[in-house]
Design a protein around this motif. Structure first.
Motif, PDB file in Angstrom:
ATOM      1  N   GLU A 104       0.481  -1.655  -0.168  1.00 48.61           N
ATOM      2  CA  GLU A 104      -0.472   0.030  -0.359  1.00 48.61           C
ATOM      3  C   GLU A 104       0.782   1.209   0.206  1.00 48.61           C
ATOM      4  OE1 GLU A 104      -3.735   0.788  -0.463  1.00 48.61           O
ATOM      5  OE2 GLU A 104      -3.531  -1.680  -0.871  1.00 48.61           O
ATOM      6  N   PRO A 105       1.720   1.328   1.790  1.00 54.61           N
ATOM      7  CA  PRO A 105       2.879   2.564   1.232  1.00 54.61           C
ATOM      8  C   PRO A 105       3.431   3.088  -0.099  1.00 54.61           C
ATOM      9  CG  PRO A 105       3.176   1.232   2.207  1.00 54.61           C
ATOM     10  CD  PRO A 105       2.384   0.357   2.101  1.00 54.61           C
TER      11      PRO A 105
ATOM     12  N   GLY B 180       2.530   3.096  -2.851  1.00 55.26           N
ATOM     13  CA  GLY B 180       1.464   4.467  -4.158  1.00 55.26           C
ATOM     14  C   GLY B 180       1.654   5.713  -3.268  1.00 55.26           C
ATOM     15  N   LYS B 181       2.222   5.449  -2.351  1.00 55.59           N
ATOM     16  CA  LYS B 181       2.013   7.297  -1.439  1.00 55.59           C
ATOM     17  C   LYS B 181       3.319   7.839  -1.863  1.00 55.59           C
ATOM     18  CE  LYS B 181      -1.644   6.847   1.214  1.00 55.59           C
ATOM     19  NZ  LYS B 181      -1.915   4.575   1.089  1.00 55.59           N
TER      20      LYS B 181
ATOM     21  N   GLU C  31       6.882   9.895  -3.140  1.00 56.23           N
ATOM     22  CA  GLU C  31       7.339  11.402  -4.319  1.00 56.23           C
ATOM     23  C   GLU C  31       7.316  10.320  -5.347  1.00 56.23           C
ATOM     24  OE1 GLU C  31       7.727  14.380  -2.178  1.00 56.23           O
ATOM     25  OE2 GLU C  31       8.604  14.358  -4.582  1.00 56.23           O
TER      26      GLU C  31
ATOM     27  N   LYS D  33       3.254   7.513  -9.335  1.00 58.09           N
ATOM     28  CA  LYS D  33       1.913   7.380  -9.617  1.00 58.09           C
ATOM     29  C   LYS D  33       0.929   6.471  -9.787  1.00 58.09           C
ATOM     30  CE  LYS D  33       3.496  10.399 -13.269  1.00 58.09           C
ATOM     31  NZ  LYS D  33       3.835  11.482 -14.508  1.00 58.09           N
TER      32      LYS D  33
ATOM     33  N   GLY E 230      -4.323   4.629 -10.368  1.00 59.73           N
ATOM     34  CA  GLY E 230      -4.352   4.064  -9.300  1.00 59.73           C
ATOM     35  C   GLY E 230      -3.858   2.881  -9.487  1.00 59.73           C
TER      36      GLY E 230
END
Ligand SMILES: Nc1ncnc2c1ncn2[C@@H]1O[C@H](COP(=O)(O)OP(=O)(O)O)[C@@H](O)[C@H]1O
Ligand SMILES: [Mg+2]
Length: 351
Positions: free
Chosen positions: A272-273, A275-276, A278, A281, A339
């Motif tokens: 999951e992380p 995707g977050k 910097e 995309k 996403g």
């Protein structure tokens, strides 16, 4: 200036022109369509805007349930919109369907369009007569298009005796027999063998280029769009998210995608992380059961972001067995917009 604009031979003015100068044959404005399903309302089209130019092969690309068939049905006057407008050659599809119908045709890969006990030629002749074509002209067109599609040797076989691929070639000929200005095709090569799909794609390109027809092609096949579409509108949940040439869309991502392989495959929660991070995309993941390996494809905006994703995997204790960079495809364009990947989108429960 946006992207690359191919040149097209313009019959009327006898010169090459770019699509930028070509007139719009299909114009869609704020198109909406609602369905009342078992579990309440479904917004199949949610404010679609679109302009397709004469002589263009335009792809509407999206996962199952995105709204493609609904759009094709509205544009071909088979279904009314809930609101908004759609015009073909300047005629409103909802208000002046009788003006639109002689200018268009439509075909779908899902239909089985033909009478079993009549030959392929007989079927095509029958359809030509529904359009009121003079018999001689009808036979000329049947022969010409069949030749282009490699169907000639099968024309005198009964429809039921044809393989799926040859039946679909008949369906494609049928869609062009009335000399349509605009052709709406819904997944025309779905489930077909590679050779047939290639033949059909080649035919479509020729029809657009040499006869100035507009071809609007709904598909969930990215390779197909890459191969033959001058421009593509990416659709998801009834909305067009991006619209440009396939090349421009891929270039807009800025950097090649990162692929990482991990063994054992990481669970989805620990990814999951990613995707977050910097510059990340979006990403998709899949598991190669046979090798016991997880593969994660990450859409990044730069080489630094790719390194960041690798560092994240290592720090999270994932066993990274290999990683490499890969040319971006339309799949990554979709991932960057939504996403998630096509297949993951299709398996999501509708929201
Ligand atoms: N006749 C219908 N009744 C209810 N819902 C529908 C109907 N047709 C389509 N839908 C819904 O509208 C959405 C878009 O469907 P569709 O246009 O067939 O998408 P696509 O062709 O991209 O797979 C889906 O959620 C689908 O379930
Ligand atoms: Mg569909």
């Amino acid at each position: 200036m946006r992207g690359w604009a191919p040149l097209v031979w313009n019959q009327a003015s006898s010169q090459f022109m770019s699509f930028r100068d070509a007139k719009s044959t299909v114009e869609v404005e704020d198109l909406r369509r609602e369905f009342k399903g078992k579990e309440g309302k479904v917004l199949a089209l949610d404010g679609v805007d679109l302009k397709v130019k004469e002589g263009e092969v335009f792809g509407v690309l999206g996962p199952n349930g995105a709204g493609k068939t609904t759009m094709i049905r509205i544009l071909s006057t088979l279904l009314l919109p809930s609101s908004g407008s759609a015009k073909v050659m300047g005629w409103d599809v909802a208000k002046q369907p009788e003006k639109v119908r002689p200018l268009i045709s439509t075909a779908s890969g899902a239909e089985r369009a033909g009478y079993d006990y009549i030959t392929a030629r007989g079927n095509l002749w029958f359809f030509s007569q529904l359009y009121g074509l003079p018999s001689k002209l009808a036979h000329e067109r049947i022969n010409e298009f069949s030749e282009m599609l490699g169907l000639t040797d099968y024309l005198d076989k009964k429809f039921y005796a044809l393989s799926t691929g040859y039946r679909q070639r008949v369906t494609v000929v049928r869609a062009f027999i009335n000399d349509p200005k605009v052709v709406f095709l819904d997944e025309p090569t779905i489930g077909l063998d590679v050779m047939t799909a290639l033949k059909i794609r080649e035919f479509l390109v020729k029809q657009a280029k040499e006869s100035g027809r507009t071809i609007l092609l709904a598909t969930h096949n990215m390779a197909e769009v890459d191969a033959i579409c001058n421009r593509v509108g990416i659709i998801d949940k009834g909305k067009i998210l991006a619209c440009d040439t396939p090349m421009a869309l891929k270039r807009s991502l800025g950097a090649p995608a990162l692929v990482m392989e991990m063994a054992p495959p990481p669970d989805s929660a620990s990814l999951e992380p990613l995707g977050k991070l910097e510059g990340v995309k979006g990403f998709t993941s899949s598991i190669d059961e046979e090798r016991g390996v997880g593969r994660v494809q990450v859409v990044v905006d730069s080489d630094e972001s790719a390194q960041g994703a690798i560092d994240f995997a290592r720090k999270s204790g994932m066993n990274l067995i290999s990683n490499w960079r890969q040319q971006t495809t339309l799949e990554e364009v979709f991932v960057a917009l939504v996403g998630r990947g096509f297949r993951e989108r299709e398996h999501e429960s509708p929201s």
